[in-house]
Design a protein around this motif. Structure first.
Motif, short mmCIF file in Angstrom:
data_model
loop_
_atom_site.label_atom_id
_atom_site.label_comp_id
_atom_site.label_asym_id
_atom_site.label_seq_id
_atom_site.Cartn_x
_atom_site.Cartn_y
_atom_site.Cartn_z
N GLY A 90 27.84 52.42 49.72
CA GLY A 90 28.67 51.83 48.07
C GLY A 90 29.70 52.61 48.27
O GLY A 90 30.11 53.52 49.34
N VAL A 91 31.16 51.66 47.96
CA VAL A 91 32.66 52.74 48.19
C VAL A 91 32.83 52.60 46.81
O VAL A 91 33.08 51.10 45.74
CB VAL A 91 33.33 51.53 49.05
CG1 VAL A 91 34.87 51.94 48.69
CG2 VAL A 91 32.99 50.73 50.03
N ASN A 92 33.07 53.62 46.37
CA ASN A 92 33.66 54.63 45.00
C ASN A 92 35.21 54.38 44.47
O ASN A 92 35.62 54.82 45.78
CB ASN A 92 32.64 55.34 44.45
CG ASN A 92 32.01 55.28 43.93
OD1 ASN A 92 31.47 54.36 42.95
ND2 ASN A 92 31.10 55.28 45.13
N PRO A 93 36.29 54.25 43.33
CA PRO A 93 37.27 55.64 43.92
C PRO A 93 37.48 56.25 43.65
O PRO A 93 38.10 56.37 45.20
CB PRO A 93 37.87 54.91 42.66
CG PRO A 93 36.93 53.52 42.02
CD PRO A 93 35.70 53.88 42.57
N LEU A 94 36.28 56.88 44.25
CA LEU A 94 36.66 58.61 44.09
C LEU A 94 36.22 58.20 46.31
O LEU A 94 36.84 59.45 46.25
CB LEU A 94 35.17 59.22 44.20
CG LEU A 94 35.09 60.72 44.56
CD1 LEU A 94 35.94 61.41 44.05
CD2 LEU A 94 33.84 61.17 43.78
#
Length: 327
Positions: free
Chosen positions: A36-40
């Motif tokens: 998964g890709v998070n803004p963090l």
């Protein structure tokens, strides 16, 4: 194994062949299916997350879903073949999920919800743990309460809305006008984020304020949260309470505040068991049909991670972005 490696902050993410890890005591080796890709993740790559800095060269990627292919000494409750998900690395000296395999602390993962695909499960861990720690652990959300979630169509916010609804609360959520239908589908009453605080507090709580306000945006939105909360028994929670804020509006109401820092167990090693507990609870909600992530429909792989990061940074993604590690 194939992995994507960051060699300098702000630099490119480069595909590399690196040694496959071996699980140590208390670890499981996971064949990563999706990351998964998070803004963090994008802030870590850019060197803009001092609280979550990785040691370079680093394999980034906070969230994963995959299958256990080997267990290290002392692992109980998980076995080869189990499909798991978790928030397992990508900070400090912990290898992230942008690789074909990851050796991870078994306490940080749980069996994947049967009702969700690997892609769907991979985008949940950071969001669901952040939402759960705020709403359940800190604020003890329950039936009969009025809950306001700021940023209700975002990654953490959309999960927070669903958790609060599942636990019997009456939920309201701020979002842009274009996201109102999304908020309704999640089970909350939409509030245009441009609406003055006093106006929506009067309309939805008769001026009394909300029992719980969860800020997933930070900055001025946290200040607005202090204004929107109920006197005496109200509780404000923020996942982004990192600025300088005047506490007077909250203090004059006799209300309370809690901060959430989801990465602490990864960085310190303390409290990792609780992450596994939360993920098991979330899996049960997902299998009951009460929790589902909002997904971006674009497909990315290890060769197009940079494109995925750009989609998150630019705000052009429609829902959570995921990298297909295993095709």
């Amino acid at each position: 194994m194939r992995a994507v490696v960051l060699e300098e902050f702000g630099g490119p993410l480069r595909p590399r062949d690196i040694p496959q890890p071996v699980p140590g005591p208390g670890q499981v080796l996971v064949r990563v299916h999706a990351s998964g890709v998070n803004p963090l993740d994008t802030k870590i790559r850019a060197g803009q997350a001092g609280h979550a800095r990785s040691r370079l060269p680093a394999v980034l990627g906070l969230d994963l879903a995959g299958q256990v292919v080997e267990t290290g000494p002392g692992v109980d409750g998980l076995a080869v073949g189990d499909e798991v998900y978790g928030l397992t690395g990508g900070v400090g000296d912990l290898q992230g999920s942008l690789a074909e395999f990851a050796a991870v602390d078994a306490r940080l993962v749980a069996r994947k919800p049967a009702a969700l695909s690997m892609r769907e499960a991979a985008v949940l861990p950071l969001a669901v743990i952040t939402a759960w720690e705020g709403l359940v652990d800190r604020a003890q959300v329950r039936t009969g309460q009025k809950v306001l979630v700021h940023g209700g169509a975002g990654g953490v916010g959309s999960v927070a809305v669903q958790i609060a609804v599942a636990r019997g609360a009456e939920v309201f959520a701020t979002a842009s006008a274009g996201k109102a239908d999304t908020v309704r589908r999640l089970g909350a009453v939409p509030i245009d984020y441009k609406t003055p605080v006093a106006e929506y507090v009067a309309e939805h709580t008769a001026g009394a304020g909300f029992d719980i306000v969860y800020d997933t945006v930070g900055g001025p939105v946290l200040d607005a949260s202090f204004e929107a909360v109920r006197t005496y028994t109200g509780h404000v929670v923020s996942a982004l309470g990192w600025g300088t804020h005047a506490l007077a509006p909250l203090s004059f109401k006799g209300a309370t505040y809690s901060g959430v820092f989801t990465l602490l167990p990864l960085l310190t090693g303390e409290g990792r068991e609780h992450h596994g507990v939360i993920l098991r609870e979330a899996a049960a909600l997902a299998d009951e049909g009460k929790l589902r992530p909002l997904m971006d429909q674009h497909h990315y792989d290890l060769s197009t991670v940079a494109d995925a990061h750009r989609a998150v940074e630019s705000g052009t993604a429609s829902g959570k972005v995921v990298i297909d590690v295993r095709g």
